[in-house]
Structures are given as C-alpha cells and as structure tokens.
Design an enzyme around this catalytic site. Structure first.
Site, short mmCIF file in Angstrom:
data_model
loop_
_atom_site.label_atom_id
_atom_site.label_comp_id
_atom_site.label_asym_id
_atom_site.label_seq_id
_atom_site.Cartn_x
_atom_site.Cartn_y
_atom_site.Cartn_z
N HIS A 113 -36.17 -35.22 19.73
CA HIS A 113 -36.84 -36.50 19.52
C HIS A 113 -38.34 -36.36 19.34
O HIS A 113 -38.98 -37.20 18.71
CB HIS A 113 -36.54 -37.42 20.72
CG HIS A 113 -37.02 -38.82 20.56
ND1 HIS A 113 -36.35 -39.77 19.82
CD2 HIS A 113 -38.14 -39.44 21.04
CE1 HIS A 113 -37.02 -40.91 19.86
NE2 HIS A 113 -38.10 -40.75 20.60
N HIS A 166 -38.56 -38.11 11.08
CA HIS A 166 -37.61 -38.21 9.98
C HIS A 166 -38.37 -38.41 8.68
O HIS A 166 -39.52 -38.86 8.67
CB HIS A 166 -36.64 -39.38 10.19
CG HIS A 166 -37.32 -40.71 10.26
ND1 HIS A 166 -37.98 -41.16 11.39
CD2 HIS A 166 -37.46 -41.71 9.34
CE1 HIS A 166 -38.49 -42.35 11.17
NE2 HIS A 166 -38.19 -42.73 9.93
N GLU A 182 -50.00 -39.19 -12.89
CA GLU A 182 -50.05 -37.73 -12.76
C GLU A 182 -49.46 -37.03 -13.98
O GLU A 182 -50.00 -36.01 -14.44
CB GLU A 182 -49.30 -37.29 -11.49
CG GLU A 182 -50.04 -37.63 -10.22
CD GLU A 182 -49.53 -36.86 -9.02
OE1 GLU A 182 -50.16 -36.97 -7.96
OE2 GLU A 182 -48.52 -36.12 -9.13
N HIS A 277 -44.24 -34.98 -4.53
CA HIS A 277 -44.23 -35.38 -5.93
C HIS A 277 -43.52 -34.33 -6.78
O HIS A 277 -44.02 -33.22 -6.96
CB HIS A 277 -45.66 -35.58 -6.46
CG HIS A 277 -46.25 -36.90 -6.07
ND1 HIS A 277 -47.54 -37.27 -6.36
CD2 HIS A 277 -45.69 -37.96 -5.42
CE1 HIS A 277 -47.77 -38.49 -5.90
NE2 HIS A 277 -46.66 -38.92 -5.33
N HIS A 292 -48.64 -34.10 -1.12
CA HIS A 292 -49.90 -34.65 -0.64
C HIS A 292 -49.79 -34.88 0.87
O HIS A 292 -48.79 -35.41 1.36
CB HIS A 292 -50.21 -35.98 -1.31
CG HIS A 292 -50.40 -35.90 -2.79
ND1 HIS A 292 -51.62 -35.64 -3.38
CD2 HIS A 292 -49.52 -36.06 -3.81
CE1 HIS A 292 -51.48 -35.64 -4.70
NE2 HIS A 292 -50.21 -35.89 -4.99
#
Length: 334
Positions: A113, A166, A182, A277, A292
């Site tokens: 956790h 997560h 981009e 990305h 990033h």
C-alpha cells in the site's frame, strides 16, 4: 537594463516558457504538496491484497500462481467507455459533441500500500513496464482507440483519489492536442529525431543530465515549464512504448525510479505526475516515446492560465545541480 530572465522555446509543443529564477526567492514561493499526504477513505483499500472482489475482474494479472504482483483492472468510474465511433454532432454554431468512447484502466503497481514507484525493486519495475506494454498492445487492436495515455498521479495534489500507488491507462478515440503539438514539433525538426538530438547535446553540454541509465537518460529539459520538471528519454529511437524491448522498458523504469529518489532526497516528499507519451496508433511521421515528470511544487496563477505561458522559477540548470546534490535551492554550494 538587460533582463536576467529568459524566454525559452519548447520545441516539442512550440510554446514559450519564461524562466524567472529570481521569483523563487519570494516568501512562500514553493508550496510543496507531500506525496505521502494521507488520502482519507471510508472503506478498506480496494487495491490491497484480499480486496480483489472490490474491483472489477482483472484484465491482466502478473505474478506466481495463486498470487499477484501487478494487476490491471477496469476503472470503476471511467472517463471513457464504450465502442461508438468518433462521430461529431453539431448542435448549433458553437456546440459540437461526440461520444467519449474508449477504455479506462487502473494498473496497481504493487501489493504494498505504501510502495511508490521510487520504492519498487528493479524486478517489480520490469513487471510494471511489461504490464503497460501489454495493455497498450491490447488497445492497438480496438477499432475505436486511436491513442493510449498512461499517467501516474502520486499524492492528492497531483490528482490521486486513492493512496495505494497505481497508474491509469486511458485508450481514447482521438489524438489530444498535447500529442498533436508534439507530433508537429518532431515534424518541424530537420536534424533527424528531436529527442535523440536533444539527449546527444545534453550529454555534451553536461549541465542538465540528472540520471544516466543503460537504456534511458533523464534530463531537466532546457525548456522545463515548472520547477524540477524532468524528461525521461529511452536511448533507442522508437515511436511506440508497446514495441520496445523488455530490457529497454525495465531500464527506462529504473531511470524513473532513480529520478524520483533524487527528487525525494534533495527536494522532499512531494506529489508528482508521471505522463507517458507514446505515438498515436497508426500515426505516420517521426516520434520518440518518452515520459514527463512534473513535481507539484508551485501553482499556476492568472498569467499562466490566461496566456498559456508557464513561468518556471527554478532554472533547469540549477534544478539539476540541486538534484545531483552539488547546490542548494538558493544557489549556494553544498
């Protein structure tokens, strides 16, 4: 009088960034939001072992038989769902809509956790990266999904609603503006690959390299839009995360871990966003997948919201020295 501040152009998006380091000396210039800030809940954590029935059935499970180390489950509250085609409907001269089709998934990084990405061991990181690869490959075969976005929000200030670490995977039916910008940045660059050239130059200059891993490099980019922003770039040129080799994926994940540990050790336990990305599916043109890292140290104010021009109060050169432990945030030598 000559200004000490600078405008720097982000070649990926074509946007100007203002670097105004003197503003970091203002009282309370930083409002660091701790990544470990407690996120209250009125029920047990649905991502912990033993609570598997609190989530929808797993899409993927990784680990030994009878147990798991990483799980991927559908998001109970999806932002995108369904398989309707991307068809726009006009409801007037300024009202256009389309179905928010796609898939929204949750990737549970670990049974622990409290184990953030910075705490995972290298083998666990390899499994996490493999899960990302597998799910992006699954999205590729959808007739609706054009692009998949992986994000990780660590800490409440970064947008996390549950404390258990997560990531989220969102497969959507359109290419978002940030990725389109981009793609245009790569197309504008005439010297081959924009990010390959950037990393090569950064290694030569050696002012903004934060981590050098076997298959990935972490830099504080020249055009960083926020304090201690980092860019993680795999060394092998390739447009898609999901066709990268297992070794490259694991090495890139380890580079993220090392960057996060430098941030935690030198700046503090701050909230952050990781944004992956990868090129849109079936896209034509040059692209180099990357990640990033945006620490949550400052808040965008009216000028940034009104103009779209970010103001970075810590130059990437100083940020790199701080992350490497050679200078303090006030510019004094350690």
């Amino acid at each position: 009088m000559k200004s000490k501040n600078q405008l720097r152009l982000d070649p990926l998006t074509g946007r100007w960034i203002a670097v105004a380091e003197g503003r970091s000396y203002r009282p309370s210039a930083f409002f660091p939001a701790p990544a470990s800030e407690h996120i209250p809940s009125d029920r047990n954590c649905p991502f912990c072992p033993g609570a598997e029935e609190d989530t929808p059935p797993a899409l993927e499970t990784y680990g030994p038989s009878g147990s798991w180390t990483v799980r991927v489950v559908p998001n109970l509250y999806p932002a995108f769902s369904g398989d309707e085609p991307m068809v726009t409907v006009s409801k007037g001269p300024v009202f256009t809509q389309a179905p928010a089709s796609g898939i929204h998934e949750v990737l549970i990084l670990s049974q622990d956790h409290k184990a953030t990405w910075a705490d995972l061991d290298e083998d666990q990181i390899g499994v996490v990266m493999a899960a990302m690869r597998d799910r992006m490959d699954a999205h590729l075969h959808s007739n609706v999904i054009r692009y998949s976005q992986i994000i990780l929000n660590q800490g409440r200030a970064a947008g996390a609603s549950l404390e258990h670490p997560h990531a989220q995977l969102l497969g959507i039916s359109f290419v978002p503006r940030e990725l389109a910008d981009e793609q245009a940045g790569f197309s504008r660059f005439v010297g081959g690959c924009l990010l390959c050239a950037t990393v090569e130059l950064e290694k030569t200059i050696d002012e903004r390299v934060v981590v050098e891993e076997e298959e990935a490099t972490v830099i504080s980019p020249f055009w960083a839009q926020s304090a201690f922003e980092m860019l993680i770039v795999p060394k092998s040129h390739g447009p898609h995360l999901h066709i990268s080799s297992p070794y490259e994926l694991k090495s890139t994940g380890i580079a993220i871990k090392k960057a996060l540990n430098k941030l935690r050790n030198q700046v503090g336990d701050v909230a952050y966003n990781l944004v992956f990305h990868s090129s849109p599916y079936r896209a034509i043109g040059n692209f180099h997948w990357h990640i990033h890292l945006f620490p949550k140290l400052t808040t965008k104010a009216g000028f940034e919201l009104g103009t779209g021009v970010s103001i970075n109060i810590v130059s990437p050169e100083l940020a790199t020295k701080v992350l490497l432990g050679t200078e303090a945030i006030d510019g004094t030598k350690n």
